[in-house]
Design a protein around this motif. Structure first.
Motif, mmCIF file in Angstrom:
data_model
loop_
_atom_site.group_PDB
_atom_site.id
_atom_site.type_symbol
_atom_site.label_atom_id
_atom_site.label_comp_id
_atom_site.label_asym_id
_atom_site.label_seq_id
_atom_site.Cartn_x
_atom_site.Cartn_y
_atom_site.Cartn_z
ATOM 1 N N ILE A 289 29.109 38.295 28.373
ATOM 2 C CA ILE A 289 29.009 38.756 29.761
ATOM 3 C C ILE A 289 30.407 38.929 30.364
ATOM 4 C CG2 ILE A 289 28.138 38.217 32.067
ATOM 5 C CD1 ILE A 289 25.916 36.578 30.705
ATOM 6 N N GLY A 290 31.288 37.966 30.103
ATOM 7 C CA GLY A 290 32.643 38.042 30.633
ATOM 8 C C GLY A 290 33.406 39.243 30.102
ATOM 9 N N THR A 291 33.214 39.561 28.814
ATOM 10 C CA THR A 291 33.879 40.731 28.223
ATOM 11 C C THR A 291 33.391 42.017 28.879
ATOM 12 O OG1 THR A 291 34.119 39.582 26.103
ATOM 13 C CG2 THR A 291 34.284 41.980 26.073
ATOM 14 N N ALA A 292 32.076 42.103 29.118
ATOM 15 C CA ALA A 292 31.530 43.294 29.782
ATOM 16 C C ALA A 292 32.089 43.433 31.201
ATOM 17 C CB ALA A 292 30.008 43.210 29.817
ATOM 18 N N LEU A 293 32.158 42.309 31.919
ATOM 19 C CA LEU A 293 32.725 42.333 33.268
ATOM 20 C C LEU A 293 34.180 42.811 33.252
ATOM 21 C CD1 LEU A 293 31.448 39.025 34.971
ATOM 22 C CD2 LEU A 293 31.260 41.328 35.905
ATOM 23 N N ALA A 294 34.964 42.214 32.354
ATOM 24 C CA ALA A 294 36.387 42.566 32.278
ATOM 25 C C ALA A 294 36.581 44.036 31.896
ATOM 26 C CB ALA A 294 37.093 41.652 31.278
ATOM 27 N N ALA A 295 35.738 44.532 30.999
ATOM 28 C CA ALA A 295 35.856 45.932 30.581
ATOM 29 C C ALA A 295 35.581 46.874 31.753
ATOM 30 C CB ALA A 295 34.887 46.211 29.433
ATOM 31 N N PHE A 296 34.570 46.578 32.539
ATOM 32 C CA PHE A 296 34.280 47.384 33.726
ATOM 33 C C PHE A 296 35.469 47.379 34.688
ATOM 34 C CE2 PHE A 296 29.642 47.453 32.897
ATOM 35 C CZ PHE A 296 29.352 48.734 33.346
ATOM 36 N N VAL A 297 35.973 46.177 34.966
ATOM 37 C CA VAL A 297 37.016 46.020 35.983
ATOM 38 C C VAL A 297 38.346 46.596 35.530
ATOM 39 C CG1 VAL A 297 38.356 44.309 37.266
ATOM 40 C CG2 VAL A 297 35.896 44.002 37.001
ATOM 41 N N LEU A 298 38.702 46.405 34.256
ATOM 42 C CA LEU A 298 40.010 46.826 33.761
ATOM 43 C C LEU A 298 40.088 48.308 33.418
ATOM 44 C CD1 LEU A 298 40.853 43.805 31.435
ATOM 45 C CD2 LEU A 298 41.976 44.365 33.594
ATOM 46 N N PHE A 299 38.954 48.893 33.029
ATOM 47 C CA PHE A 299 39.000 50.273 32.537
ATOM 48 C C PHE A 299 38.153 51.250 33.358
ATOM 49 C CE2 PHE A 299 39.707 47.493 28.809
ATOM 50 C CZ PHE A 299 41.015 47.857 28.528
ATOM 51 N N VAL A 300 36.899 50.898 33.594
ATOM 52 C CA VAL A 300 35.989 51.838 34.264
ATOM 53 C C VAL A 300 36.404 52.057 35.718
ATOM 54 C CG1 VAL A 300 33.608 52.315 34.927
ATOM 55 C CG2 VAL A 300 34.097 51.203 32.728
ATOM 56 N N ASN A 301 36.627 50.969 36.459
ATOM 57 C CA ASN A 301 37.005 51.108 37.873
ATOM 58 C C ASN A 301 38.276 51.927 38.079
ATOM 59 O OD1 ASN A 301 34.790 49.669 38.674
ATOM 60 N ND2 ASN A 301 35.875 47.769 39.085
ATOM 61 N N PRO A 302 39.376 51.625 37.359
ATOM 62 C CA PRO A 302 40.588 52.434 37.553
ATOM 63 C C PRO A 302 40.388 53.913 37.231
ATOM 64 C CG PRO A 302 41.133 50.395 36.431
ATOM 65 C CD PRO A 302 39.634 50.477 36.481
ATOM 66 N N ILE A 303 39.616 54.208 36.172
ATOM 67 C CA ILE A 303 39.382 55.614 35.813
ATOM 68 C C ILE A 303 38.653 56.343 36.937
ATOM 69 C CG2 ILE A 303 38.081 57.122 34.266
ATOM 70 C CD1 ILE A 303 38.728 55.139 32.009
ATOM 71 N N VAL A 304 37.637 55.704 37.495
ATOM 72 C CA VAL A 304 36.879 56.319 38.591
ATOM 73 C C VAL A 304 37.779 56.522 39.810
ATOM 74 C CG1 VAL A 304 34.974 55.991 40.219
ATOM 75 C CG2 VAL A 304 34.658 55.425 37.802
ATOM 76 N N HIS A 305 38.598 55.513 40.129
ATOM 77 C CA HIS A 305 39.494 55.645 41.275
ATOM 78 C C HIS A 305 40.527 56.746 41.060
ATOM 79 C CE1 HIS A 305 38.425 51.367 42.658
ATOM 80 N NE2 HIS A 305 38.091 52.180 43.629
ATOM 81 N N VAL A 306 41.109 56.799 39.872
ATOM 82 C CA VAL A 306 42.124 57.817 39.581
ATOM 83 C C VAL A 306 41.529 59.216 39.714
ATOM 84 C CG1 VAL A 306 43.525 58.826 37.742
ATOM 85 C CG2 VAL A 306 43.594 56.361 38.145
ATOM 86 N N LEU A 307 40.363 59.441 39.111
ATOM 87 C CA LEU A 307 39.726 60.754 39.195
ATOM 88 C C LEU A 307 39.372 61.115 40.638
ATOM 89 C CD1 LEU A 307 37.400 60.628 36.048
ATOM 90 C CD2 LEU A 307 39.572 61.843 36.315
ATOM 91 N N SER A 308 38.951 60.118 41.399
ATOM 92 C CA SER A 308 38.606 60.366 42.796
ATOM 93 C C SER A 308 39.838 60.754 43.605
ATOM 94 C CB SER A 308 37.945 59.118 43.398
ATOM 95 O OG SER A 308 37.631 59.329 44.759
ATOM 96 N N PHE A 309 40.948 60.042 43.392
ATOM 97 C CA PHE A 309 42.174 60.363 44.120
ATOM 98 C C PHE A 309 42.699 61.749 43.749
ATOM 99 C CE2 PHE A 309 42.968 55.572 44.393
ATOM 100 C CZ PHE A 309 42.505 55.513 45.690
ATOM 101 N N ILE A 310 42.616 62.081 42.471
ATOM 102 C CA ILE A 310 43.073 63.400 42.031
ATOM 103 C C ILE A 310 42.186 64.486 42.639
ATOM 104 C CG2 ILE A 310 43.238 64.919 40.007
ATOM 105 C CD1 ILE A 310 44.300 62.528 38.453
ATOM 106 N N TYR A 311 40.891 64.238 42.685
ATOM 107 C CA TYR A 311 39.978 65.194 43.316
ATOM 108 C C TYR A 311 40.331 65.370 44.800
ATOM 109 C CZ TYR A 311 35.707 67.168 45.285
ATOM 110 O OH TYR A 311 34.813 67.955 45.957
ATOM 111 N N GLU A 312 40.789 64.281 45.428
ATOM 112 C CA GLU A 312 41.174 64.356 46.838
ATOM 113 C C GLU A 312 42.492 65.097 47.035
ATOM 114 O OE1 GLU A 312 39.651 63.219 49.815
ATOM 115 O OE2 GLU A 312 37.971 63.296 48.436
ATOM 116 N N GLY A 313 43.211 65.367 45.935
ATOM 117 C CA GLY A 313 44.424 66.162 46.041
ATOM 118 C C GLY A 313 45.716 65.415 45.839
ATOM 119 N N TYR A 314 45.646 64.140 45.428
ATOM 120 C CA TYR A 314 46.869 63.378 45.199
ATOM 121 C C TYR A 314 47.418 63.662 43.812
ATOM 122 C CZ TYR A 314 45.863 60.767 49.449
ATOM 123 O OH TYR A 314 45.634 60.425 50.752
#
Length: 576
Positions: A289-314
Motif C-alpha cells: 500500500i505504501g509503495t502504491a501511495l508513494a508512486a502516485f505522489v512522486l510520479f502521477v501527481n507531478p505529471i498531471v500538474h506539469v501537463l496542466s501548467f503547460i496547457y495553461e500556457g506556462y
C-alpha cells in the motif's frame, strides 16, 4: 505535561540535536536528518506519545503557514493554480479512490469506502510545509513557479480542511456533516473578520509595540485552539483560522512573523521527528500500500500538474519546478489519518502505509531537489523542445530592437537602471519573473518580458542575440550562469552570424562567486558588500579632507531615501 511525554521529548530532541549537528557539519538540510532521528527515537517512545506531539506540531505549523498567506500575491496565478489543483483532484482522485477500495477489498478492511477515502486523501493532498521549505528562496524572490506551488498548497489546504471536517464525523449523516462544515466555515469567517478588523485594533491598542503584538497573536491562536477543542473540531482547523486572522502585510506583521519563525523551527523539528518515529517495520500489505501511495505522489501527481501548467500556457521549466515541489504526502493527510486512528475508523495497515509514504516522499523531495536541473535538462526539456509559451507572449511587450540593453530584474536596482536608460534614450528590455509586477512593467517600461530568466524562450523574446549589454540585478547563481552560457548562435533579424556576444554585468553576494563568474567570462560582477565598503571609505576620505560636510552628506542621504519612498522601494524591501 506528563512525565512520559517529557521523557519522549527528551529522547526526540537529543537524537535530533546530534543528527542536526552532523547535517550542519556537511552543510546539508537538517530535515532528512530529523526524519532519521525519528526512526531512531521511535524505538524508545510509544505511538500514543508520538501522536500527541505530531498533532501539536502540525497545528502550530499550519498556523505559521496560514500567517504567511498573502492573498494579493495569489491573485495573479490563483486561477491557474485552481485549474491545476482541480484537474489533479478530478483525474487522480477517483483513480486513487478506486485503488484504495481494491486494497480494502483485497486485505478485507472494515469500512472499505472510508478507508478508500483516506487512501485517496493521502494521494491528492500535497504538503504546504515541505513545499514551503523547498521553495523558500523561490517564494522570497517571488518567482512564478513558487507562487504557483504556494497557490496550489493553499487550495489543497482548503480541500484538506473540508475533508478533515467531514471525516471527523463518527456516524456519517447529512446533519452531522453539515454541522461540522458549518463550524469550520464559522471559524474561517471568524479568522477573516479578525484579519480585517481585530488585528488592526490589536496593533492600535499595542501602540506598535512588537512584543505586545506577538503576545496578542499567540493569544488569538490559543483562543481558536480552545474553541476548536470545545466544539469538538480538530485543533488544526482552529490553527488555520487563527493564522488567517493575523495580517501578513504592514511593518507590524514583520515582528510577528519573525517571532513566530523562531518558534516555528522548534515545531518543524518536532513534526519531522514524529513522522520518522511513527514509521514501523512494514509488513507485506503495508509495504504494498505504501509503495502504491508513494508512486502516485512522486510520479502521477507531478505529471498531471506539469501537463496542466503547460496547457495553461506556462513554459516547461516553470511547470516542472512547480509540479516537482508538490510530490509529498501532506501534513493534513497525516492529521486526517491520526484523527481516524484515534476514532478507530482506519485500519492499522493503511495508517502505517500513509506514515511510511509520508516519510519516504518527504525524504525524497529533499534529496531530489539536488537533481532537479539534471532531470529537467535530460527529460523534460527534450520532451517540450521548441515550446512557445502563451503566458510569456501574452504578458510581454517588446518592439523590434537592436543594440539594446537587457535588464534582468525589476527591483530597486533594476528600476534605477531603467530610469537611467530612459533618460539617455537607450533602447532596453526588462526581464522579470514576478507576475505581481506585470501592471508596473506595463505602465513604466517601454519593453518587457515577463518570464523565467532560466528559460531559453524568455531570452529569445528579449532578442538577446541583438543585445549589446546584459545587466542582471539578481543575486542568483543559476541566473548568472545562464547569462554567461546563452546560445546566441543565430541573429534573430538577419539569420546570419551575430554581432560579438554582449557584455555582461552580474551580481553576487560573495567575492568567491564573483571571481568564478569573472573567470567564466563576465565583464563585471557587482558585490554589494564590497561596493558599500568602497562607498563608506570614500565618504570617510571626503569628510577627512573637508571636501564635503556632515550637513551636505545628511541632506544627500535624506533626499535619496525620500526618493525611494516615493517609488515604494522602502516598503517593498521591508516586505522582502
Amino acid at each position: 505535561m506528563t512525565e512520559t511525554l517529557m521523557i519522549a521529548l527528551a529522547i526526540v530532541f537529543v537524537t535530533a540535536g546530534v543528527l542536526a549537528l552532523i547535517a550542519n557539519q556537511f552543510d546539508l538540510s537538517p530535515i532528512p536528518f530529523y526524519i532519521i532521528a525519528g526512526l531512531i527515537a521511535g524505538r524508545f517512545v510509544t505511538e500514543a506519545e508520538i501522536i500527541v506531539l505530531a498533532q501539536w506540531g502540525i497545528a502550530f505549523l499550519v498556523f505559521a503557514f496560514a500567517i504567511r498567506i498573502d492573498f494579493s500575491d495569489f491573485q495573479t496565478v490563483l486561477r491557474d493554480a485552481e485549474v491545476a489543483a482541480a484537474t489533479q483532484l478530478l483525474v487522480v482522485g477517483p483513480i486513487a479512490f478506486g485503488i484504495g477500495y481494491l486494497f480494502a477489498d483485497l486485505f478485507q478492511f472494515t469500512e472499505p469506502i472510508r478507508n478508500a477515502v483516506y487512501f485517496a486523501s493521502a494521494v491528492v493532498l500535497s504538503s504546504s510545509l515541505v513545499g514551503g521549505v523547498l521553495l523558500g528562496t523561490e517564494i522570497r524572490q517571488n518567482l512564478v513557479h513558487g507562487r504557483l506551488a504556494s497557490s496550489i498548497h493553499f487550495v489543497d489546504d482548503l480541500v484538506a480542511i473540508t475533508l478533515l471536517l467531514i471525516l471527523s464525523v463518527e456516524v456519517v449523516t447529512a446533519d452531522a456533516i453539515a454541522a461540522q462544515i458549518g463550524y469550520g466555515v464559522l471559524f474561517v469567517v471568524g479568522g477573516l473578520l479578525l484579519y480585517r478588523h481585530g488585528f488592526p485594533l490589536l496593533v492600535r491598542l499595542a501602540a506598535g509595540d512588537g512584543e505586545l503584538i506577538l503576545i496578542g497573536s499567540i493569544s488569538i491562536l490559543i483562543a481558536f485552539l480552545a474553541a476548536a477543542e470545545y466544539i469538538g473540531l480538530s485543533i488544526v482547523v482552529g490553527a488555520f483560522a487563527a493564522g488567517i486572522a493575523i495580517r501578513s502585510d504592514g511593518t507590524q506583521s514583520l515582528e510577528v512573523q519573525n517571532g513566530i519563525s523562531s518558534i516555528t523551527d522548534f515545531f518543524v523539528a518536532i513534526f519531522f521527528v514524529t513522522v520518522g518515529a511513527l514509521v514501523s517495520i512494514p509488513s507485506l500489505d503495508v509495504l504494498l500500500i505504501g509503495t502504491a501511495l508513494a508512486a502516485f505522489v512522486l510520479f502521477v501527481n507531478p505529471i498531471v500538474h506539469v501537463l496542466s501548467f503547460i496547457y495553461e500556457g506556462y513554459d516547461a521549466r516553470t511547470a516542472f519546478l512547480a509540479g516537482s515541489s508538490l510530490n509529498q504526502v501532506s501534513e493534513f493527510a497525516l492529521i486526517i489519518a491520526i484523527q481516524a486512528w484515534q476514532m478507530g475508523t482506519i485500519t492499522d495497515p493503511l495508517f502505517d502505509a500513509i506514515i511510511l509514504a509520508a516519510a519516504v516522499t518527504m525524504l525524497l523531495s529533499f534529496l531530489g531537489q539536488r537533481t532537479e536541473d539534471i532531470v529537467y535538462n535530460t527529460v523534460v526539456a527534450r520532451l517540450f523542445a521548441g515550446q512557445r509559451t502563451r503566458k510569456v507572449d501574452e504578458q510581454s511587450s517588446v518592439d523590434d530592437l537592436d543594440d539594446h540593453v537587457i535588464v534582468v530584474g525589476y527591483g530597486r536596482i533594476g528600476r534605477q537602471i531603467v530610469e537611467v536608460l530612459e533618460t539617455t534614450e537607450t533602447p532596453y528590455v526588462v526581464i522579470e519573473n514576478d507576475p505581481v509586477l506585470w501592471d508596473e512593467l506595463d505602465t513604466e517600461c517601454r519593453n518587457y518580458v515577463l518570464g523565467d530568466a532560466l528559460a531559453d524562450y524568455t531570452w529569445e523574446k528579449a532578442q538577446a542575440a541583438d543585445a549589446t549589454l546584459i545587466c542582471s540585478t539578481v543575486d542568483h547563481r543559476p541566473v548568472s550562469e545562464t547569462v554567461l552560457n546563452l546560445d546566441l548562435s543565430l541573429d534573430t533579424h538577419t539569420h546570419t552570424d551575430p554581432d560579438p556576444d554582449p557584455d555582461t554585468i552580474l551580481r553576487s553576494e560573495s567575492t568567491r562567486d564573483a571571481q568564478e563568474l569573472l573567470e567564466s567570462g563576465a565583464t563585471h560582477v557587482a558585490v554589494p558588500n564590497v561596493l558599500a565598503g568602497d562607498q563608506l571609505v570614500g565618504i570617510v576620505e571626503d569628510l577627512a579632507a573637508e571636501e564635503t560636510t556632515a550637513a551636505e552628506l545628511e541632506s544627500i542621504q535624506r533626499e535619496y531615501f525620500q526618493a525611494l519612498e516615493r517609488y515604494g522601494f522602502a516598503t517593498r524591501d521591508e516586505r522582502v
